[in-house]
Design an enzyme around this catalytic site. Sequence first.
Site, PDB file in Angstrom:
ATOM      1  N   HIS A 204       0.822  -1.216   0.000  1.00 43.57           N
ATOM      2  CA  HIS A 204       0.000   0.000   0.000  1.00 43.57           C
ATOM      3  C   HIS A 204       0.853   1.263   0.000  1.00 43.57           C
ATOM      4  O   HIS A 204       0.317   2.366  -0.154  1.00 43.57           O
ATOM      5  CB  HIS A 204      -0.927   0.005   1.215  1.00 43.57           C
ATOM      6  CG  HIS A 204      -0.224   0.188   2.530  1.00 43.57           C
ATOM      7  ND1 HIS A 204       0.103  -0.870   3.345  1.00 43.57           N
ATOM      8  CD2 HIS A 204       0.221   1.293   3.157  1.00 43.57           C
ATOM      9  CE1 HIS A 204       0.718  -0.417   4.423  1.00 43.57           C
ATOM     10  NE2 HIS A 204       0.797   0.902   4.336  1.00 43.57           N
ATOM     11  N   ASP A 234      -0.322  -7.456   0.734  1.00 47.13           N
ATOM     12  CA  ASP A 234       0.222  -6.132   1.032  1.00 47.13           C
ATOM     13  C   ASP A 234       1.749  -6.170   0.978  1.00 47.13           C
ATOM     14  O   ASP A 234       2.428  -6.100   2.000  1.00 47.13           O
ATOM     15  CB  ASP A 234      -0.253  -5.646   2.403  1.00 47.13           C
ATOM     16  CG  ASP A 234      -0.035  -4.140   2.585  1.00 47.13           C
ATOM     17  OD1 ASP A 234       0.491  -3.507   1.652  1.00 47.13           O
ATOM     18  OD2 ASP A 234      -0.384  -3.622   3.658  1.00 47.13           O
ATOM     19  N   GLY A 315       3.777   5.848   9.320  1.00 48.97           N
ATOM     20  CA  GLY A 315       5.159   5.883   8.860  1.00 48.97           C
ATOM     21  C   GLY A 315       5.906   4.589   9.099  1.00 48.97           C
ATOM     22  O   GLY A 315       6.965   4.354   8.530  1.00 48.97           O
ATOM     23  N   SER A 317       4.735   1.730   8.243  1.00 51.01           N
ATOM     24  CA  SER A 317       4.327   0.804   7.185  1.00 51.01           C
ATOM     25  C   SER A 317       5.527   0.252   6.430  1.00 51.01           C
ATOM     26  O   SER A 317       6.450   0.988   6.076  1.00 51.01           O
ATOM     27  CB  SER A 317       3.419   1.521   6.177  1.00 51.01           C
ATOM     28  OG  SER A 317       2.126   1.631   6.678  1.00 51.01           O
ATOM     29  N   SER A 332       1.844  -4.027   7.830  1.00 49.09           N
ATOM     30  CA  SER A 332       0.743  -3.680   6.941  1.00 49.09           C
ATOM     31  C   SER A 332      -0.077  -2.535   7.524  1.00 49.09           C
ATOM     32  O   SER A 332      -0.187  -1.467   6.929  1.00 49.09           O
ATOM     33  CB  SER A 332      -0.150  -4.896   6.696  1.00 49.09           C
ATOM     34  OG  SER A 332      -1.300  -4.544   5.955  1.00 49.09           O
TER      35      SER A 332
END
Length: 446
Positions: A204, A234, A315, A317, A332
């Site tokens: 993502h 993801d 942040g 991720s 994720s």
Amino acid sequence: MRHARRRIVRRVARLAAVGGLLVGGTMVTRAVASEPPDASAAPHTLSRTASGAGLVSELGDERTAGHWVGTDGRPVVAVTDERTAGTVRRSGVAAKVVRHSMSELRSAASTLRAAPRVPGTAWALDYRSNEVVVRGDRTVSPADWSRLTGVAEGIGGFVRMERTEGTFTTRLNGAEPILSTAGRCSAGFNVTDGRADFILTAGHCGPTGSVWFGDGGGGRQVGRTVAGSFPGDDFSLVEYANGKAGDGAGVVAVGDGKGVRITGAGEPAVGQRVFRSGSTSGLRDGRVTALDATVNYPEGTVSGLIETDVCAEPGDSGGPMFSEGVALGVTSGGNGDCAKGGTTYFQPLPEAMESLGVRLIVDGQQGGGPGAAPSSPAAGAAAPGATAPVTGVEGSTLLARLTDRRNVGPGLLVVAGSLMALVATRWIRAEADRKAYRRHYASTWG
């Protein structure tokens, strides 16, 4: 009188040394015969070939309902009947008899996936309670929650409904070290296809073609997203601008110039202690709470995730999750923050690597193809030159091992000290006898 006191001191010292030898020998014997140290003190990564996973695979989904790490650090397998429980226990693994099989749990999850999608909801298989747990965040309307509750009731009593605080988000914005026009994320693990090196991060974070930079001014281009999957999965692949990952490619940064050496990839077990590193909140730890989780983000649904109680913030991720140097997944999304806590989900790493056709670059391994040394560093998680191990992540120190009462170290230390004391008392006695003889000889033959 002085000589008498000296003799008493020497005798006491000899007795203490002999006693120390006996105590040390007993400690060594018990340590050798006892069980290994509690796994909860040092986290362990269970691979697919571990006893719990191996038994579940061998016995099948109709007779089992998952496995997890118990509070004592030993694997536990959920089984549906006493006969299967006996088989598990004879193999040396604890067994818990439950009502619903893995097939039933997965069928319930499939029914939930087939229902009309409700953003802000998530569900996962809770092996320990033998339930499917459905969670809804504060964005889910009463009407949608009521409809989903009706679906759960139609499945059966082993689907548990829970409302949760916060919102399920992909936690994209607001942090360095890699950024693009799509937003900001954390680098995950370095991987290679044998020809070029890549960063494996969250899908993502940005679509194919996204260009990533390593600083806020956009002066250093890291690479470009060349493949990925989101929603559904993801994960994404960022190819380095110069094709190489760099020195320290097999190290995950955890802050303060420190890092953890990555030695391989694996799959986690429920109950296992894990660590996550992100560019916003740094190094955090927690436990795996469920597997095969599904999250209905506003952007779409992602399935097959690892559910944990590790906190994360925007942040983080794409950042790496690992345990004892074994890579497990990339961040994720989830809900909550590191002030109040929350639930965080991770994309499993082995599935992502298999889909992308890459392999992990581990510490000491050369990336970019056989014989080619990794060069320019990854921005973020795989930090250049970050080779200092993190205490409690890569295992125990030598001192901790020596002082563990269930290891042979303490006993050997006692034995060694006692032998030194015994030798010292014998030497002192011999030296005293030698001096006494010299005095006697001198007075006799003057």
